[in-house]
Design an enzyme around this catalytic site. Sequence first.
Site, PDB file in Angstrom:
ATOM      1  N   HIS A   1      -3.982   0.568  12.055  1.00 20.87           N
ATOM      2  CA  HIS A   1      -5.412   0.463  12.371  1.00 20.87           C
ATOM      3  C   HIS A   1      -5.671  -0.781  13.222  1.00 20.87           C
ATOM      4  O   HIS A   1      -6.312  -1.734  12.756  1.00 20.87           O
ATOM      5  CB  HIS A   1      -6.253   0.388  11.092  1.00 20.87           C
ATOM      6  CG  HIS A   1      -6.127   1.559  10.181  1.00 20.87           C
ATOM      7  ND1 HIS A   1      -6.513   2.840  10.530  1.00 20.87           N
ATOM      8  CD2 HIS A   1      -5.651   1.661   8.926  1.00 20.87           C
ATOM      9  CE1 HIS A   1      -6.290   3.663   9.519  1.00 20.87           C
ATOM     10  NE2 HIS A   1      -5.756   2.976   8.527  1.00 20.87           N
TER      11      HIS A   1
ATOM     12  N   HIS B   1      -0.829   1.157   7.262  1.00 26.52           N
ATOM     13  CA  HIS B   1      -1.417   1.903   6.130  1.00 26.52           C
ATOM     14  C   HIS B   1      -0.320   2.844   5.608  1.00 26.52           C
ATOM     15  O   HIS B   1       0.718   2.373   5.164  1.00 26.52           O
ATOM     16  CB  HIS B   1      -2.664   2.627   6.652  1.00 26.52           C
ATOM     17  CG  HIS B   1      -3.654   3.013   5.609  1.00 26.52           C
ATOM     18  ND1 HIS B   1      -4.900   3.468   5.899  1.00 26.52           N
ATOM     19  CD2 HIS B   1      -3.571   3.031   4.252  1.00 26.52           C
ATOM     20  CE1 HIS B   1      -5.566   3.737   4.781  1.00 26.52           C
ATOM     21  NE2 HIS B   1      -4.762   3.484   3.774  1.00 26.52           N
TER      22      HIS B   1
ATOM     23  N   GLU C   1       0.816  -1.212   0.000  1.00 29.57           N
ATOM     24  CA  GLU C   1       0.000   0.000   0.000  1.00 29.57           C
ATOM     25  C   GLU C   1       0.849   1.261   0.000  1.00 29.57           C
ATOM     26  O   GLU C   1       0.582   2.206  -0.709  1.00 29.57           O
ATOM     27  CB  GLU C   1      -0.933  -0.104   1.209  1.00 29.57           C
ATOM     28  CG  GLU C   1      -1.519   1.154   1.784  1.00 29.57           C
ATOM     29  CD  GLU C   1      -2.571   1.814   0.917  1.00 29.57           C
ATOM     30  OE1 GLU C   1      -3.267   1.117   0.171  1.00 29.57           O
ATOM     31  OE2 GLU C   1      -2.693   3.031   1.000  1.00 29.57           O
TER      32      GLU C   1
ATOM     33  N   ASN D   1      -6.451  11.699   0.948  1.00 27.67           N
ATOM     34  CA  ASN D   1      -5.784  10.402   0.962  1.00 27.67           C
ATOM     35  C   ASN D   1      -4.277  10.586   1.079  1.00 27.67           C
ATOM     36  O   ASN D   1      -3.782  10.972   2.127  1.00 27.67           O
ATOM     37  CB  ASN D   1      -6.192   9.658  -0.325  1.00 27.67           C
ATOM     38  CG  ASN D   1      -5.933   8.186  -0.260  1.00 27.67           C
ATOM     39  OD1 ASN D   1      -4.800   7.752  -0.230  1.00 27.67           O
ATOM     40  ND2 ASN D   1      -6.983   7.392  -0.216  1.00 27.67           N
TER      41      ASN D   1
ATOM     42  N   ASN E   1      -5.340   8.137   7.043  1.00 26.94           N
ATOM     43  CA  ASN E   1      -4.931   7.391   5.864  1.00 26.94           C
ATOM     44  C   ASN E   1      -3.416   7.442   5.731  1.00 26.94           C
ATOM     45  O   ASN E   1      -2.749   6.436   5.654  1.00 26.94           O
ATOM     46  CB  ASN E   1      -5.604   8.009   4.634  1.00 26.94           C
ATOM     47  CG  ASN E   1      -5.371   7.220   3.369  1.00 26.94           C
ATOM     48  OD1 ASN E   1      -4.247   7.103   2.909  1.00 26.94           O
ATOM     49  ND2 ASN E   1      -6.421   6.658   2.819  1.00 26.94           N
TER      50      ASN E   1
ATOM     51  N   ASP F   1      -4.679   7.881  -5.355  1.00 28.75           N
ATOM     52  CA  ASP F   1      -4.466   7.291  -4.041  1.00 28.75           C
ATOM     53  C   ASP F   1      -3.258   7.956  -3.381  1.00 28.75           C
ATOM     54  O   ASP F   1      -3.380   8.965  -2.705  1.00 28.75           O
ATOM     55  CB  ASP F   1      -4.284   5.776  -4.183  1.00 28.75           C
ATOM     56  CG  ASP F   1      -4.397   5.031  -2.868  1.00 28.75           C
ATOM     57  OD1 ASP F   1      -4.016   5.607  -1.839  1.00 28.75           O
ATOM     58  OD2 ASP F   1      -4.848   3.884  -2.858  1.00 28.75           O
ATOM     59  N   ASN F   2      -2.080   7.439  -3.653  1.00 31.97           N
ATOM     60  CA  ASN F   2      -0.940   7.984  -2.916  1.00 31.97           C
ATOM     61  C   ASN F   2       0.023   8.751  -3.815  1.00 31.97           C
ATOM     62  O   ASN F   2       0.112   8.500  -5.005  1.00 31.97           O
ATOM     63  CB  ASN F   2      -0.220   6.866  -2.188  1.00 31.97           C
ATOM     64  CG  ASN F   2       0.594   7.418  -1.050  1.00 31.97           C
ATOM     65  OD1 ASN F   2       0.526   8.607  -0.752  1.00 31.97           O
ATOM     66  ND2 ASN F   2       1.395   6.586  -0.443  1.00 31.97           N
TER      67      ASN F   2
HETATM   68  C1  LIG Z   1       1.953   7.798   0.323  1.00 34.55           C
HETATM   69  O1  LIG Z   1       3.279   8.098  -0.015  1.00 34.55           O
HETATM   70  C2  LIG Z   1       3.983   8.906   0.897  1.00 34.55           C
HETATM   71  C3  LIG Z   1       5.322   9.198   0.335  1.00 34.55           C
HETATM   72  O2  LIG Z   1       6.011   8.035  -0.009  1.00 34.55           O
HETATM   73  C4  LIG Z   1       4.045   8.228   2.221  1.00 34.55           C
HETATM   74  O3  LIG Z   1       4.691   9.006   3.168  1.00 34.55           O
HETATM   75  C5  LIG Z   1       2.634   7.881   2.647  1.00 34.55           C
HETATM   76  O4  LIG Z   1       2.609   7.250   3.860  1.00 34.55           O
HETATM   77  C6  LIG Z   1       1.850   7.098   1.600  1.00 34.55           C
HETATM   78  N1  LIG Z   1       0.475   6.869   2.023  1.00 34.55           N
HETATM   79  C7  LIG Z   1      -0.345   5.863   1.750  1.00 34.55           C
HETATM   80  C8  LIG Z   1      -1.662   5.853   2.393  1.00 34.55           C
HETATM   81  O5  LIG Z   1      -0.041   4.963   1.007  1.00 34.55           O
END
Ligand SMILES: *[C@@H]1O[C@H](CO)[C@@H](O)[C@H](O)[C@H]1NC(C)=O
Length: 327
Positions: A106, A87, A26, A196, A140, A241-242
């Site tokens: 979580h 997460h 994720e 997100n 998230n 998403d990310n």
């Molecule tokens: C999304 O990517 C950022 C940078 O790599 C990271 O810090 C973050 O935790 C990620 N979040 C999710 C929900 O995947």
Amino acid sequence: MSASREVQPVEPENCRLIEELENGSEDIDILPSGLAFISSGLKYPGLPNFAPDEPGKIFLMDLNEQNPRAQALEISGGFDKELFNPHGISIFIDKDHTVYLYVVNHPHMKSTVEIFKFEEQQLSLVYLKTIKHELLKSVNDIVVLGPEQFYATRDHYFTNTFLSLFEMILDLRWTYVLFYSPREVKVVAKGFCSANGITVSADQKYVYVADVAAKNIHIMEKHDNWDLTQLKVIQLGTLVDNLTVDPATGDILAGCHPNPMKLLIYNPEDPPGSEVLRIQNVLSETPRVSTVYANNGSVLQGTSVASVYHGKILIGTVFHKTLYCEL
Ligand SMILES: *[C@@H]1O[C@H](CO)[C@@H](O)[C@H](O)[C@H]1NC(C)=O
Ligand SMILES: *[C@@H]1O[C@H](CO)[C@@H](O)[C@H](O)[C@H]1NC(C)=O
């Protein structure tokens, strides 16, 4: 959420799946030295999971190797590993070069932020502490900018699954970005359908927030008091998403869901696809959006994140496999 597009395949060169990562990846965050941390095994209401009885894990990959493999990190220090449901993750390196990993967790579907110290010699994470706060709900993702100082996104307002579906349908825009520090906790930006992924520009002046349901990215300016003001919104027409930043160029890489309904109502015969977008010249009048990777689900399903390091890209998914390609 009904929006669904057929994806035209786009594939960079020499892609291969990472064997050890088959139950989601994720979130991915990469150290300047090329060590990648990957959170795996997220269990989330409404989303598929191929290993429901296994606790989540954090994997490590050394992207300097020719054919890197992923290895699960040991966790020591009295942490409840059975309830680990990781997460979003974020790396923080302090002035003594000690590496900390902050993980949104979580346990029992609540939201906490766990802080671990990374021991490179032992390939382990030493549990240090758990952060809980009444405003840290439905978290998230996080991005850490100082010792115990981070921004966190709240992706839905209602904690009840049924009500949170209504929240989407009614387009309530009640989710927000929170700033947390031991001295002050405050909401610094609100009005998102579903905030997100969150990340920060290389110069740490701007914060990028993905609003998954609104299909866009908010470019926010960060102020000395940690408040955020919105500079602009980049529409992407796909569920974002990310987000990660390419350290070499400053471009944003976004993991996206081209057909979200297939993600929520999972059918292995007709799986959700994957899409990774690159956004160049983020701060300019005309940012350029291009597709780095797209697949109809035959190879990779439900991309959540993509992260680049020295001309290679590591593409993660919510519950499926992980792909590593040359750019
Ligand atoms: C999304 O990517 C950022 C940078 O790599 C990271 O810090 C973050 O935790 C990620 N979040 C999710 C929900 O995947
Ligand atoms: C996905 O694309 C591949 C070829 O790229 C094709 O063989 C396959 O039938 C497609 N699958 C679906 C579910 O459309």
